[in-house]
Design a protein around this motif. Structure first.
Motif, PDB file in Angstrom:
ATOM      1  N   PHE A  58       0.628  -1.340  -0.046  1.00 51.50           N
ATOM      2  CA  PHE A  58      -0.021   0.026   0.092  1.00 51.50           C
ATOM      3  C   PHE A  58       0.877   1.192  -0.025  1.00 51.50           C
ATOM      4  O   PHE A  58       1.864   1.391   0.806  1.00 51.50           O
ATOM      5  CB  PHE A  58      -1.087  -0.188   1.380  1.00 51.50           C
ATOM      6  N   ARG A  59       0.668   2.237  -0.919  1.00 49.42           N
ATOM      7  CA  ARG A  59       1.555   3.568  -0.923  1.00 49.42           C
ATOM      8  C   ARG A  59       0.823   4.522  -0.906  1.00 49.42           C
ATOM      9  O   ARG A  59      -0.191   4.797  -1.554  1.00 49.42           O
ATOM     10  CB  ARG A  59       2.300   3.481  -2.493  1.00 49.42           C
ATOM     11  N   ALA A  60       0.974   5.358   0.044  1.00 51.72           N
ATOM     12  CA  ALA A  60       0.386   6.583   0.416  1.00 51.72           C
ATOM     13  C   ALA A  60       1.348   7.960   0.207  1.00 51.72           C
ATOM     14  O   ALA A  60       2.592   7.796   0.611  1.00 51.72           O
ATOM     15  CB  ALA A  60       0.064   6.586   2.058  1.00 51.72           C
ATOM     16  N   GLU A  86       3.962   1.827   2.587  1.00 50.27           N
ATOM     17  CA  GLU A  86       4.924   2.885   2.494  1.00 50.27           C
ATOM     18  C   GLU A  86       4.241   4.196   2.644  1.00 50.27           C
ATOM     19  O   GLU A  86       3.257   4.536   1.752  1.00 50.27           O
ATOM     20  CB  GLU A  86       5.909   2.584   1.241  1.00 50.27           C
ATOM     21  N   VAL A  87       4.963   5.202   3.203  1.00 52.99           N
ATOM     22  CA  VAL A  87       4.126   6.549   3.308  1.00 52.99           C
ATOM     23  C   VAL A  87       5.282   7.540   2.783  1.00 52.99           C
ATOM     24  O   VAL A  87       6.672   7.496   3.314  1.00 52.99           O
ATOM     25  CB  VAL A  87       3.844   6.797   4.555  1.00 52.99           C
ATOM     26  N   VAL A  88       4.916   8.451   1.918  1.00 53.20           N
ATOM     27  CA  VAL A  88       5.987   9.338   1.356  1.00 53.20           C
ATOM     28  C   VAL A  88       5.332  10.541   1.847  1.00 53.20           C
ATOM     29  O   VAL A  88       4.283  10.861   1.503  1.00 53.20           O
ATOM     30  CB  VAL A  88       6.198   9.334  -0.311  1.00 53.20           C
ATOM     31  N   TYR A  89       6.135  11.346   2.666  1.00 47.56           N
ATOM     32  CA  TYR A  89       5.721  12.822   2.872  1.00 47.56           C
ATOM     33  C   TYR A  89       6.436  13.782   2.216  1.00 47.56           C
ATOM     34  O   TYR A  89       7.730  13.709   1.881  1.00 47.56           O
ATOM     35  CB  TYR A  89       6.472  12.755   4.481  1.00 47.56           C
ATOM     36  N   VAL A  90       5.617  14.916   1.945  1.00 47.55           N
ATOM     37  CA  VAL A  90       6.336  15.968   1.171  1.00 47.55           C
ATOM     38  C   VAL A  90       5.801  17.027   1.956  1.00 47.55           C
ATOM     39  O   VAL A  90       4.885  17.388   2.329  1.00 47.55           O
ATOM     40  CB  VAL A  90       6.232  15.912  -0.245  1.00 47.55           C
ATOM     41  N   ASP A  91       6.905  18.103   1.884  1.00 47.86           N
ATOM     42  CA  ASP A  91       6.465  19.662   2.698  1.00 47.86           C
ATOM     43  C   ASP A  91       7.543  20.323   2.082  1.00 47.86           C
ATOM     44  O   ASP A  91       8.594  20.142   1.953  1.00 47.86           O
ATOM     45  CB  ASP A  91       6.439  19.567   4.198  1.00 47.86           C
ATOM     46  N   ALA A 100       8.626  15.974  12.141  1.00 48.92           N
ATOM     47  CA  ALA A 100       7.808  14.749  11.737  1.00 48.92           C
ATOM     48  C   ALA A 100       8.820  13.670  11.745  1.00 48.92           C
ATOM     49  O   ALA A 100       8.353  12.651  12.022  1.00 48.92           O
ATOM     50  CB  ALA A 100       7.167  15.047  10.287  1.00 48.92           C
ATOM     51  N   GLU A 101      10.066  13.910  11.306  1.00 47.77           N
ATOM     52  CA  GLU A 101      11.095  12.649  11.297  1.00 47.77           C
ATOM     53  C   GLU A 101      11.424  12.322  12.710  1.00 47.77           C
ATOM     54  O   GLU A 101      11.475  11.072  13.116  1.00 47.77           O
ATOM     55  CB  GLU A 101      12.308  13.179  10.752  1.00 47.77           C
ATOM     56  N   ASN A 111       8.794   3.220   7.904  1.00 47.63           N
ATOM     57  CA  ASN A 111       8.008   3.079   6.455  1.00 47.63           C
ATOM     58  C   ASN A 111       7.694   4.443   5.938  1.00 47.63           C
ATOM     59  O   ASN A 111       6.711   4.511   5.430  1.00 47.63           O
ATOM     60  CB  ASN A 111       6.958   2.205   6.616  1.00 47.63           C
ATOM     61  N   ILE A 112       8.452   5.465   6.420  1.00 49.06           N
ATOM     62  CA  ILE A 112       8.219   7.041   5.615  1.00 49.06           C
ATOM     63  C   ILE A 112       9.220   7.278   4.945  1.00 49.06           C
ATOM     64  O   ILE A 112      10.623   7.336   5.621  1.00 49.06           O
ATOM     65  CB  ILE A 112       7.816   7.711   6.840  1.00 49.06           C
ATOM     66  N   ARG A 113       8.989   7.924   3.701  1.00 46.67           N
ATOM     67  CA  ARG A 113      10.286   8.607   3.090  1.00 46.67           C
ATOM     68  C   ARG A 113       9.971  10.175   3.172  1.00 46.67           C
ATOM     69  O   ARG A 113       8.863  10.425   2.646  1.00 46.67           O
ATOM     70  CB  ARG A 113      10.148   8.164   1.669  1.00 46.67           C
ATOM     71  N   PHE A 114      10.774  10.907   3.683  1.00 42.12           N
ATOM     72  CA  PHE A 114      10.628  12.285   3.820  1.00 42.12           C
ATOM     73  C   PHE A 114      11.095  13.077   2.732  1.00 42.12           C
ATOM     74  O   PHE A 114      12.529  12.852   2.600  1.00 42.12           O
ATOM     75  CB  PHE A 114      11.120  12.580   5.081  1.00 42.12           C
TER      76      PHE A 114
END
Ligand SMILES: C[S@@+](CC[C@H](N)C(=O)[O-])C[C@H]1O[C@@H](n2cnc3c(N)ncnc32)[C@H](O)[C@@H]1O
Length: 419
Positions: A58-60, A86-91, A100-101, A111-114
């Motif tokens: 599942f990719r979010a 996996e979660v991809v975070y963008v900001d 957040a990190e 499981n989060i890519r920042f």
């Protein structure tokens, strides 16, 4: 002459100085913040027709992830589901990203890519080649220069059967905010942000009783959110608010369809309008027009939380009760419901000042007492039929329908579909 600051840069600079909402990574040891959108029970209910197995890949994407609430909740829930989600975070705000990190580290979430990417630039970024089952964009689009373009940029990244959960400010519920923003701008002169925060605190103490903000008791989360809350509410570099019909138009223009608002009862004025003639007219309206009437009558909606999918999937996107449906309770203490709410044969709740009261059927306690997030409605019916053999599916359905209307309406019950 000083060069004018581009407004996206002003928004970024604001969140660099005052990441919002203010979060302390040490608090992760004490609690998980679970909100809407993006709780996986809601995501499954409103996007995947209840059929998604979060134990599978599942990719979010969390777009404008801020200090991490949505990314942390999603990543934790996916980790708990035991799958390779996996979660991809963008900001655009590094300061927010660092918080957040640190929260992810505190929870040992891997499981989060920042990433530091701006939403309007997503189509030209390497992420443009990726597709996401789910995109969260909570409280962000209304800060963009062109929210409709930002929405289209995100829509282009949704997998064919995926969807998005959004939060946009509600215009009526923010009554009083924008006049005060304008007044503070006039009063602030060349003050920097910390001086403006100080100014806002002083101005707030001077408001006469006639001021709309003073008469609007529904802005607590920002007003109680410390300096960062005040900046976000009164000193924002750029924000706007929406009415339901504007949201519907923007979503349609992006090639998407709304599947539901949270909490559903708030968007159905039939839930609290008693006049039979008005209730009949409300009932006759298409659901989005009912939602527009709900917003206008209530006047208290300060944010709109809703889910969208591609129009081809809209019909099967929302889970509905049936023999294979598995009910899940969310933030509802089943034991006290069974003991003290169900016997009164009604559930009452006040949401932002509006009292809701739903009658409950006789079997409410027996049904809720058997909800364990695994049993199907047919399983619950069979269990009950052992002592009440006359309880065939149509009779059970008649009992479940008002219970569902009440608990799902209040955001306390969601469905997944077994098999
Ligand atoms: C109110 S916060 C969002 C809260 C967050 N969604 C959560 O789950 O807690 C707004 C965030 O949007 C980010 N933002 C604003 N403009 C952006 C843009 N163009 N691209 C990406 N992020 C942006 C800000 O830096 C800020 O962190």
């Amino acid at each position: 002459m000083a060069k004018e600051v581009p407004s996206t840069e002003a928004v970024r600079a604001q969140y660099e100085a005052y990441p919002y909402p203010a979060r302390d990574p040490r608090d992760e040891a004490k609690r998980l913040i679970a909100g809407s959108p993006s709780h996986i029970l809601e995501v499954n209910h409103f996007i995947f027709g209840g059929r998604r197995d979060f134990g599978k890949p599942f990719r979010a994407l969390v777009a404008g992830g801020g200090t991490g609430d949505a990314a942390i909740m999603l990543a934790q829930q996916l980790a708990d589901a035991g799958g390779p989600g996996e979660v991809v975070y963008v900001d655009v705000s590094e300061a927010s990203r660092r918080i957040a990190e640190a929260r992810a580290q505190a929870r040992k979430l891997s499981n989060i890519r920042f990433l530091g990417v701006s939403i309007p630039e997503l189509p030209a970024s390497p992420l443009a080649r990726e597709r996401f089952d789910y995109i969260d964009c909570c409280g962000v689009l209304h800060h963009l220069d062109d929210p409709a373009q930002g929405l289209r940029a995100l829509a282009g990244l949704i997998a064919d059967d995926g969807g998005m959960g959004l939060m946009l400010y509600g215009e009526l519920g923010r009554t009083g905010v924008y006049p005060l923003q304008a007044a503070v701008r006039l009063l602030a002169g060349a003050d920097d942000l910390p001086a403006r925060v100080h100014l806002v605190r002083r101005v707030l103490k001077q408001l006469p009783e006639t001021n709309w903000l003073k008469r609007n008791p529904f802005l607590g989360d920002h007003l109680n959110g410390g300096d960062a809350g005040l900046v976000d509410l009164f000193l924002h570099a750029r924000d706007r608010a929406y009415r339901v019909p504007e949201i519907a138009a923007m979503i349609t223009a992006a090639g998407l369809a709304i599947t539901g608002f949270v909490e559903p009862a708030r968007y159905d004025p039939g839930a609290y309008v008693n006049d039979p003639e008005i209730a009949k007219r409300i009932h006759a309206l298409p659901w989005l027009e009912r939602a527009a009437v709900a917003e206008a009558l209530a006047g208290n909606m300060r944010k709109h939380v809703f889910y969208v999918v591609k129009p081809a999937n809209a019909e099967r996107a929302v889970a509905s009760p049936g023999p294979n449906a598995v009910p899940h309770l969310r933030e509802l203490d089943a034991e006290s419901f069974v003991k003290s709410v169900a016997p009164r044969r009604a559930v009452a709740a006040t949401i932002d000042g509006i009292p809701f009261r739903f009658p409950l059927p006789p079997l409410s306690a027996a049904i809720v007492g058997r909800i364990d997030g695994k049993r199907t409605l047919e399983g619950i019916r069979k269990d009950l039929a052992e002592v009440n053999p006359a309880l065939a599916w149509p009779e059970f359905e008649k009992q479940f329908e008002p219970l569902y209307r009440a608990l799902h309406g209040l955001g306390k019950l969601y469905l997944s579909i077994a098999g």
